[in-house]
Scaffold this motif. Structure first.
Motif, PDB file in Angstrom:
ATOM      1  N   GLN A   1       0.919  -1.314   0.140  1.00  0.00           N
ATOM      2  CA  GLN A   1      -0.079  -0.030   0.038  1.00  0.00           C
ATOM      3  C   GLN A   1       0.829   1.240  -0.073  1.00  0.00           C
ATOM      4  OE1 GLN A   1      -2.874  -0.638   3.413  1.00  0.00           O
ATOM      5  NE2 GLN A   1      -3.627  -2.603   2.059  1.00  0.00           N
TER       6      GLN A   1
ATOM      7  N   LEU B   1       3.201 -14.218 -11.252  1.00  0.00           N
ATOM      8  CA  LEU B   1       2.773 -13.246 -11.831  1.00  0.00           C
ATOM      9  C   LEU B   1       1.706 -13.109 -12.727  1.00  0.00           C
ATOM     10  CD1 LEU B   1       3.210 -10.251 -11.126  1.00  0.00           C
ATOM     11  CD2 LEU B   1       4.576 -10.239 -12.830  1.00  0.00           C
TER      12      LEU B   1
ATOM     13  N   LYS C   1      -5.774 -13.046 -15.808  1.00  0.00           N
ATOM     14  CA  LYS C   1      -5.320 -14.005 -14.836  1.00  0.00           C
ATOM     15  C   LYS C   1      -4.385 -13.625 -13.953  1.00  0.00           C
ATOM     16  CE  LYS C   1      -4.126 -18.974 -14.120  1.00  0.00           C
ATOM     17  NZ  LYS C   1      -4.023 -20.295 -14.673  1.00  0.00           N
ATOM     18  N   SER C   2      -3.452 -12.701 -14.361  1.00  0.00           N
ATOM     19  CA  SER C   2      -2.403 -12.198 -13.131  1.00  0.00           C
ATOM     20  C   SER C   2      -3.048 -11.536 -12.078  1.00  0.00           C
ATOM     21  CB  SER C   2      -1.785 -11.371 -14.244  1.00  0.00           C
ATOM     22  OG  SER C   2      -0.689 -12.041 -15.059  1.00  0.00           O
TER      23      SER C   2
ATOM     24  N   LEU D   1      -5.225 -12.893 -10.392  1.00  0.00           N
ATOM     25  CA  LEU D   1      -6.066 -13.857  -9.562  1.00  0.00           C
ATOM     26  C   LEU D   1      -5.591 -13.675  -7.913  1.00  0.00           C
ATOM     27  CD1 LEU D   1      -7.563 -16.234  -9.017  1.00  0.00           C
ATOM     28  CD2 LEU D   1      -5.799 -17.713  -9.984  1.00  0.00           C
ATOM     29  N   LEU D   2      -4.103 -13.653  -7.803  1.00  0.00           N
ATOM     30  CA  LEU D   2      -3.683 -13.707  -6.537  1.00  0.00           C
ATOM     31  C   LEU D   2      -4.232 -12.449  -5.464  1.00  0.00           C
ATOM     32  CD1 LEU D   2      -1.565 -15.591  -7.701  1.00  0.00           C
ATOM     33  CD2 LEU D   2       0.131 -15.022  -5.841  1.00  0.00           C
ATOM     34  N   ARG D   3      -4.172 -11.360  -6.161  1.00  0.00           N
ATOM     35  CA  ARG D   3      -4.733 -10.401  -5.558  1.00  0.00           C
ATOM     36  C   ARG D   3      -6.208 -10.348  -5.124  1.00  0.00           C
ATOM     37  NH1 ARG D   3      -2.355  -4.491  -5.976  1.00  0.00           N
ATOM     38  NH2 ARG D   3      -3.615  -3.212  -4.273  1.00  0.00           N
TER      39      ARG D   3
ATOM     40  N   HIS E   1      -6.873 -12.450  -2.254  1.00  0.00           N
ATOM     41  CA  HIS E   1      -6.747 -11.647  -0.811  1.00  0.00           C
ATOM     42  C   HIS E   1      -8.029 -10.803  -0.610  1.00  0.00           C
ATOM     43  CE1 HIS E   1      -2.623 -12.606   0.077  1.00  0.00           C
ATOM     44  NE2 HIS E   1      -2.096 -12.346  -1.111  1.00  0.00           N
TER      45      HIS E   1
ATOM     46  N   GLU F   1      -8.362 -23.678 -11.968  1.00  0.00           N
ATOM     47  CA  GLU F   1      -7.208 -22.779 -12.046  1.00  0.00           C
ATOM     48  C   GLU F   1      -7.126 -21.845 -10.671  1.00  0.00           C
ATOM     49  OE1 GLU F   1      -6.318 -20.995 -16.066  1.00  0.00           O
ATOM     50  OE2 GLU F   1      -8.374 -21.330 -16.088  1.00  0.00           O
TER      51      GLU F   1
ATOM     52  N   GLU G   1      -6.098 -24.440  -7.604  1.00  0.00           N
ATOM     53  CA  GLU G   1      -4.724 -24.907  -7.752  1.00  0.00           C
ATOM     54  C   GLU G   1      -4.040 -23.752  -6.925  1.00  0.00           C
ATOM     55  OE1 GLU G   1      -3.472 -26.971 -11.861  1.00  0.00           O
ATOM     56  OE2 GLU G   1      -3.441 -24.620 -11.715  1.00  0.00           O
ATOM     57  N   VAL G   2      -4.514 -22.394  -7.276  1.00  0.00           N
ATOM     58  CA  VAL G   2      -3.589 -21.435  -6.592  1.00  0.00           C
ATOM     59  C   VAL G   2      -4.020 -21.293  -5.132  1.00  0.00           C
ATOM     60  CG1 VAL G   2      -3.463 -18.893  -6.714  1.00  0.00           C
ATOM     61  CG2 VAL G   2      -3.457 -20.155  -8.664  1.00  0.00           C
TER      62      VAL G   2
ATOM     63  N   PHE H   1      -2.009 -23.658  -3.154  1.00  0.00           N
ATOM     64  CA  PHE H   1      -0.452 -23.522  -3.164  1.00  0.00           C
ATOM     65  C   PHE H   1      -0.200 -22.734  -2.205  1.00  0.00           C
ATOM     66  CE2 PHE H   1       3.423 -21.999  -4.628  1.00  0.00           C
ATOM     67  CZ  PHE H   1       3.992 -23.316  -5.013  1.00  0.00           C
ATOM     68  N   TYR H   2      -0.654 -21.538  -1.890  1.00  0.00           N
ATOM     69  CA  TYR H   2      -0.230 -20.397  -1.184  1.00  0.00           C
ATOM     70  C   TYR H   2      -0.431 -20.320   0.378  1.00  0.00           C
ATOM     71  CZ  TYR H   2       1.402 -18.614  -5.789  1.00  0.00           C
ATOM     72  OH  TYR H   2       1.828 -18.393  -6.813  1.00  0.00           O
ATOM     73  N   SER H   3       0.412 -20.291   1.266  1.00  0.00           N
ATOM     74  CA  SER H   3       0.029 -20.252   2.645  1.00  0.00           C
ATOM     75  C   SER H   3      -0.875 -19.271   3.279  1.00  0.00           C
ATOM     76  CB  SER H   3       1.264 -20.615   3.562  1.00  0.00           C
ATOM     77  OG  SER H   3       2.232 -19.456   3.492  1.00  0.00           O
ATOM     78  N   MET H   4      -0.785 -18.089   2.677  1.00  0.00           N
ATOM     79  CA  MET H   4      -1.619 -17.249   3.267  1.00  0.00           C
ATOM     80  C   MET H   4      -3.281 -17.457   3.136  1.00  0.00           C
ATOM     81  SD  MET H   4       0.648 -13.755   2.284  1.00  0.00           S
ATOM     82  CE  MET H   4      -0.741 -12.482   3.136  1.00  0.00           C
ATOM     83  N   TYR H   5      -3.839 -18.150   1.869  1.00  0.00           N
ATOM     84  CA  TYR H   5      -5.121 -18.520   1.568  1.00  0.00           C
ATOM     85  C   TYR H   5      -5.591 -19.637   2.683  1.00  0.00           C
ATOM     86  CZ  TYR H   5      -4.104 -15.823  -2.590  1.00  0.00           C
ATOM     87  OH  TYR H   5      -3.810 -15.043  -3.397  1.00  0.00           O
TER      88      TYR H   5
ATOM     89  N   MET I   1      -5.608  -5.674   2.462  1.00  0.00           N
ATOM     90  CA  MET I   1      -5.743  -4.782   1.082  1.00  0.00           C
ATOM     91  C   MET I   1      -6.610  -3.502   1.538  1.00  0.00           C
ATOM     92  SD  MET I   1      -4.588  -7.053  -0.773  1.00  0.00           S
ATOM     93  CE  MET I   1      -5.102  -6.012  -2.208  1.00  0.00           C
TER      94      MET I   1
END
Ligand SMILES: Cc1cc2nc3c(=O)[nH]c(=O)nc-3n(C[C@H](O)[C@H](O)[C@H](O)COP(=O)(O)O)c2cc1C
Ligand code: SF4
Ligand code: FES
Lengths: 450, 176
Positions: free
Chosen positions: A132, A181, B31-32, B34-36, B39, B66, B69-70, B73-77, B172
């Motif tokens: 941010q 990314l 698709k880029s 997606l992670l955001r 969140h 899709e 999968e993501v 994979f990521y520990s924050m979710y 966020m």
């Protein structure tokens, strides 16, 4: 007095805001680059500066930039690696949080040098508050004409955005970062093709660390030759070191490469010595992946020379008696720390972070974790030490990405230098639960004569 | 945008935020984002259920797989329910030598839960996590977006009290 090129202004009130940053000489490098230099001129200055990647591997930045493929009509990208997840490393967070505009300024000149019109900062998801801060600074940069279309009337366009990860150390590896990314799992890609040819969206891409990109600002401002005057040999310029562990003054320090390790640990300018008057037991000088050094090899090399904070001196002796500057994550252990426990802790980390694509890494890190835990908790057998050695050798060099090596090296170095402490754990399973081994005895090294 | 058939939907201002994030990437590369977007969804709904992941897939015009999968994979979710405030204590080397294990044990006894569990009032989840880039300020924990460093038992007491009264964790810039 140490010269500061990156953190010169970190203490100034309000330096995070555009106005204060600009008043203190901010964005001069963009003016200079866009008004009086060609992209190739900048690449040339970066080559002259001798700057080496600050993300860990130390690859010469100018050379990396000159490898970027430039096929006609295909967009190119610059990605800033702000994933910073190597245990012991917390310098990029400091830089981005304190002086976000320095990174943005560096992204603009570097993107111009590479002919990239759309660049991204990929930041670890846990740094959401820093994201941010960066987004706010990027908005200010757009509002003041440093980003967007036709910057300073030069005809050069650049868009810059920040994208978060979501908790995965592996996404610091450049091809995993690119996958992430693109909105996918962070599975590293097979190389070749290298990102310089096929990276983000299969387009030519350069990935650089936060600190590397920030260092381009003073290089453009003062010239590559001026930058190269700082440091020793092929270790030029300044480096951010994040110091942690049993020292009096943990924190982030900008050093001139070439300061002695002894001065770095013991002088009040830096770490201020070992906490509570204890003795130094060991040091991991460049983040958890690099070999640990026992007390007698920290300030001196095996040949008896002063160890310096440079890429070469820290690596002096190879893996037999040296280590690496790595990311600059400098971790200090005092005489009360248990090397077996620490090695187990790191092995657990790598097992947790393995993406699971290659069996030597996925299975090997799990085995190392279990065997180390057994030794640490008094259930070890003497064969276990050889077993560990065997596992780490079978991982190293046999995987898609260097995470496998990064997991193997700390285990190898711990056994190499601290074998007597591992053996003591096996021999004294009860005592080792409450007592510590203390300092290991000094080994002699056969140094090659020239 | 396709018609959304379930009652899971972002409010207007979050749809705008999704638009902004998608706009950071070239045409066809949505698709880029997606992670955001995940969140944002997790900040809004607390965790990522299959329905929510399907909704995100529709929003971004990608296949549900899709997104799964993501998200896994990521520990924050979190794909299952967690407490309103996640106390994530770093357990890696530099934090360990400064007493992370004691801090974890202290929180466990104070909240009456084990690492990985959630308190029965649904306020706290305790997690041990890997290095968060604050090694020089150890021991440390993250709660929501916030880093709490140089932890002591007193500091932990204060923190828990503060979050108990106001169980808010930001992601966020959104309030949970
Ligand atoms: C497992 C793994 C994790 C890495 N993590 C990071 C990281 O967090 N930050 C970083 O800058 N480089 C990291 N790297 C190195 C990158 O792959 C890449 O070499 C670097 O970003 C290049 O930038 P530089 O040349 O400016 O150093 C990592 C490498 C590996 C194998
Ligand atoms: S070495 Fe490990 S982290 Fe790297 S690709 Fe293979 S399994 Fe994944
Ligand atoms: S080891 Fe805990 S923040 Fe790095």
């Amino acid at each position: 007095m140490t010269r500061k090129l990156l953190l010169e202004h970190d203490h100034i009130e309000g330096i995070r805001t555009y106005d204060v940053y600009r008043k203190n000489g901010g964005y001069r490098s963009v003016e200079k680059a866009l008004k009086s230099m060609s992209p190739d001129d900048i690449v040339e200055e970066v080559k002259k500066s001798g700057l080496r990647g600050r993300g860990g591997a130390g690859f010469p930045t100018g050379m990396k930039w000159s490898f970027l493929a430039k096929p006609d009509g295909v967009p190119r990208h610059l990605l800033c690696n702000a994933d910073e997840s190597e245990p012991g490393t917390f310098k990029d967070r400091y830089l981005m949080e304190k002086i976000p505009h320095l990174l943005i300024e560096g992204m603009i000149v570097s993107s111009f040098a590479l002919g990239a019109n759309q660049s991204y900062i990929y930041i670890r998801g846990e740094y959401m508050y820093v994201l941010q801060i960066l987004e706010k600074a990027i908005q200010e940069a757009y509002a003041n004409g440093w980003l967007g279309k036709n910057i300073l009337g030069s005809g050069y366009d650049l868009d810059l955005a920040v994208a978060p990860g979501a908790g995965a150390y592996i996404c610091g590896e450049e091809t995993a970062l690119i996958e992430s990314l693109e909105g996918k799992r962070g599975n590293p890609r097979m190389k070749p093709p290298f990102p310089a040819v096929k990276g983000l969206w299969q387009r030519p891409t350069v990935v650089n660390n936060v600190e590397t990109i920030a260092a381009v600002v003073p290089i453009v401002n003062d010239g590559g030759d001026e930058y190269a005057k700082i440091g020793i040999g092929r270790s030029t310029g300044t480096k951010l070191i994040s110091a942690s562990g049993n020292i009096n003054k943990p924190g982030v320090y900008e050093i001139e490469l070439g300061v002695s390790v002894e001065e770095f640990i013991y002088s009040d300018t830096y770490c201020g010595g070992i906490k509570n008057g204890k003795k130094l037991k060991a040091c991991v000088p460049g983040g958890s992946s690099v070999p640990i050094l026992p007390h007698y090899l920290v300030c001196k090399t095996a040949a008896g020379e002063d160890r310096l904070m440079t890429y070469e001196s820290l690596a002096d002796g190879g893996f037999e008696s040296g280590s690496m500057l790595g990311s600059g994550g400098f971790i200090v252990y005092d005489e009360d720390q248990c090397i077996v426990r620490n090695t187990w802790n790191f092995a657990r980390f790598y097992h947790h972070e393995s993406c699971g694509q290659c069996s030597p890494c996925r299975e090997g890190t799990g085995w190392m974790k279990k065997v180390l835990y057994n030794i640490e908790s008094g259930k070890g057998k003497s064969e276990d030490i050889d077993l560990l050695w065997d596992i780490q050798r079978k991982i190293e060099g046999n995987t898609i990405c260097p995470l496998g090596d990064a997991a193997a090296w700390p285990v190898a170095a711990a056994i190499r230098h601290f074998r007597e402490e591992f053996e003591w754990h096996v021999k004294e399973p009860v005592l080792s639960q409450t007592e510590n081994y203390g300092l290991v005895s000094e080994k002699s090294f056969v140094t090659e004569t020239v | 945008m396709e018609e959304v058939k379930t009652n899971i939907e972002f409010p207007r201002e979050l749809l705008d935020e999704v638009q902004r994030v998608v706009g950071m990437f070239p045409e066809g590369k949505q698709k880029s984002a997606l992670l955001r977007v995940l969140h944002i969804a997790q900040a809004h709904w607390g965790h990522l259920s299959p329905d929510i992941m399907d909704y995100v897939a529709r929003l971004l015009h990608i296949q549900p797989i899709e997104v799964y999968e993501v998200a896994t994979f990521y520990s924050m979710y979190d794909t299952a329910q967690v407490g309103k405030v996640k106390l994530e204590v770093c357990r890696t080397g530099p934090c360990m030598i400064e007493g992370a294990e004691k801090i974890i044990a202290y929180i466990e006894s104070k909240l009456g839960i084990k690492e990985g569990e959630t308190t029965s009032d649904g306020i706290f989840t305790l997690k041990a996590v890997e290095c968060l880039g604050a090694c020089g300020y150890a021991p440390m924990l993250q709660a929501g977006e916030k880093f709490h460093e140089h932890l002591t038992e007193e500091k932990v007491d204060e923190l828990i009290e503060q979050y108990r009264q106001n169980p808010v964790a930001n992601y966020m810039g959104l309030q949970k």
